[in-house]
Design an enzyme around this catalytic site. Structure first.
Site, PDB file in Angstrom:
ATOM      1  N   SER A 273       0.839  -1.199   0.000  1.00  0.00           N
ATOM      2  CA  SER A 273       0.000   0.000   0.000  1.00  0.00           C
ATOM      3  C   SER A 273       0.870   1.243   0.000  1.00  0.00           C
ATOM      4  CB  SER A 273      -0.938  -0.016   1.207  1.00  0.00           C
ATOM      5  OG  SER A 273      -0.477   0.880   2.202  1.00  0.00           O
ATOM      6  N   LYS A 274       0.337   2.246  -0.664  1.00  0.00           N
ATOM      7  CA  LYS A 274       1.022   3.541  -0.798  1.00  0.00           C
ATOM      8  C   LYS A 274       1.391   4.122   0.547  1.00  0.00           C
ATOM      9  CE  LYS A 274      -1.984   6.240  -3.249  1.00  0.00           C
ATOM     10  NZ  LYS A 274      -2.567   6.546  -4.527  1.00  0.00           N
TER      11      LYS A 274
END
Ligand code: GLU
Length: 514
Positions: A273-274
């Site tokens: 995830s970012k």
């Protein structure tokens, strides 16, 4: 041994990107059928953020297939219809990142980039045609009305407007009429047959009340228009696929080959995830990963060339890639392994190529030394020592900064560790007087012998004896082989640095005694 570098072209990654892109020129008109004899894959990113390593993997898999046939093509289509979330710099970032990986317009297998937003008329026209053919109908239900009618709020649209024959008008969205019967079977090259019962697919919206198309439609229209034969994309799109397959069929076309790539997970087995993970390809580029190592590693996320082979250049890997061989279970992005790969690729470079690749890290605004103090010849002399020990190119600067800085860096931790009372000062004094001996030839070998002797007189083994010298001269407890470093730095500068360290120690002791 890695016999060659890079998947192809565009290795520098620093090319400037023009924003005036050519438009798609080959555009058979809906609903004409085109018989494809070759592979046309596509990479269709939405420019809504930094270019993700998962996107890079999808692009490479598509690219490998396209390059396997002389007429094979990979189309780059920028899906830029979400005006609120798109930014031109993200688009440029995608194109730059792909070029860095060796995917770009200087290869005949590349086509594009095309911009989805320039096909808006086609999308609208197709939406209208679907309505005229009875495959879609207008609906004026609000979300609240649908929810009120449904007992289970998780069930989708209830088909209320299916037979109301509404004409287009304000507040009326266009919904696709999911055929009775079913199921729709998606034949996925990676997952096998995946069945979707029609009762579980609502009559989904394909165009909003203002006529603008939704992703699910625009994506299909473009794939049809661009004569795409293989849709290879992330697993998160699998749930869109039955709807898209129904659209392909309603438009009178045979659906493409579908292949949904496994998710990429971190050490905790959570989807990358970012917010949590380092996912931007650019961060790896900035850290000094080589594109050929990155390409090699990304290709192994869900696929392997077999026979336990891992390190393999693109030219050998590309012909072996088969989408059928991609694993459906999640792929672990192991940064440690990537680092190890990169180290191997660095060591496989020729000495000259290594020096060339280091250049961006040694010059320019971000270097810690004065430009005038940098000496490329000194770097060339030390480069083999650096090449054998760094895993990423950004590690070069801390290894060589002592050669170009006026004074070595001040690292308190290293200083306190090496300059312990009873060792630091005595050892530095002993080294200073040995190094001042005009009879000492200033070679790594003699410097080592001199340090060893000076240490022995104080009852110190070489490891302990050289630590204060290393910190006095380089600022750090770890680094390149010390005696080669001293030789390169030269007698005068070494003596001056040891003297400066002694002065600092003296001042410290005076301070402590006061
Ligand atoms: N634009 C979509 C995305 O970035 C990709 C759609 C596709 O590959 O079909 O997620």
């Amino acid at each position: 041994m890695i016999p060659e570098v890079g998947p192809g072209t565009g290795r520098s990654g620093r090319r400037s990107v023009s924003t005036a892109f050519p438009r798609c020129t080959v555009r058979p008109r809906y609903p004409g059928r085109v018989t494809e004899t070759s592979i046309r894959t596509r990479f269709a990113p939405s420019p809504t953020g930094m270019f993700h390593v998962g996107g890079a993997r999808s692009a490479l898999f598509n690219w490998a297939l396209a390059q396997q046939r002389p007429e094979g093509r990979m189309v780059l289509r920028i899906e830029d219809t979400d005006a609120a979330r798109n930014r031109p710099e993200w688009t440029e970032g995608i194109i730059r990142a792909l070029a860095w990986l060796g995917i770009g317009e200087d290869d005949p297998h590349f086509e594009g980039p095309y911009f989805q937003s320039s096909y808006a008329d086609e999308h609208r026209k197709t939406a209208r045609a679907l309505h005229e053919n009875g495959d879609a109908y207008y609906c004026d239900c609000t979300r609240e009305q649908v929810q009120e009618r449904r007992e289970n709020p998780h069930l989708g649209y209830d088909g209320f407007c299916r037979d109301r024959n509404l004409a287009a008008g304000p507040g009326r969205a266009l919904r696709f009429r999911v055929p009775e019967g079913g199921p729709t079977v998606v034949d996925d090259r990676i997952r096998g047959r995946v069945e979707f019962e029609h009762s579980a697919i609502e009559d989904f919206v394909i165009a909003r009340a203002d006529g603008s198309p939704l992703f699910v439609l625009a994506n299909v229209v473009d794939d049809v228009e661009m004569r795409i034969t293989h849709v290879i994309r992330g697993e998160e799109h699998l749930s869109n696929t039955p709807k898209q397959q129904l659209l392909w069929e309603a438009l009178g076309h045979t659906p493409p080959v579908w292949a949904h790539l496994p998710v990429i997970v971190n050490e905790q087995r959570k989807k990358l995830s970012k917010r949590r993970d380092k996912v931007a390809l650019e961060s790896y580029q900035e850290e000094g990963y080589l594109p050929e190592a990155m390409v090699n590693y990304l290709m192994l996320l869900g696929w392997a060339p077999g026979e336990d082979r891992e390190i393999m250049p693109w030219s050998q890997m590309q012909p072996l890639f088969r989408v059928e061989d991609v694993n459906s279970s999640s792929a672990f992005f192991d940064e440690k392994k990537l680092r190890a790969f990169n180290g191997e690729y660095i060591r496989a470079l020729s000495g000259e190529e290594f020096v060339e690749r280091c250049r961006p890290w040694l010059t320019g605004e971000n270097v810690p030394w004065d430009e005038a103090d940098y000496d490329p010849e000194v770097f060339a002399a030390v480069a083999p020592l650096v090449q054998s020990r760094v895993a990423v190119l950004s590690e070069i600067v801390p290894n060589v900064d002592f050669l170009f800085l006026k004074r070595p860096v001040e690292d308190e931790k290293s200083w306190n560790k090496a300059m312990k009372p009873g060792v630091g000062r005595e050892m530095l004094q002993a080294a200073l007087s040995r190094f001042a001996d005009p009879g000492l030839s200033w070679t790594a070998e003699d410097l080592k012998a001199a340090t060893e002797e000076a240490g022995a007189a104080l009852g110190l083994k070489l490891g302990k004896a050289q630590a204060p010298v290393r910190v006095a001269v380089t600022g750090r407890t770890v680094g390149l082989p010390l005696f080669e470093s001293l030789e390169l730095l030269g007698r005068e500068r070494v003596q001056a640095r040891i003297a400066a360290a002694l002065e600092r120690l003296g001042a410290q002791e005076d301070g402590a005694g006061a």
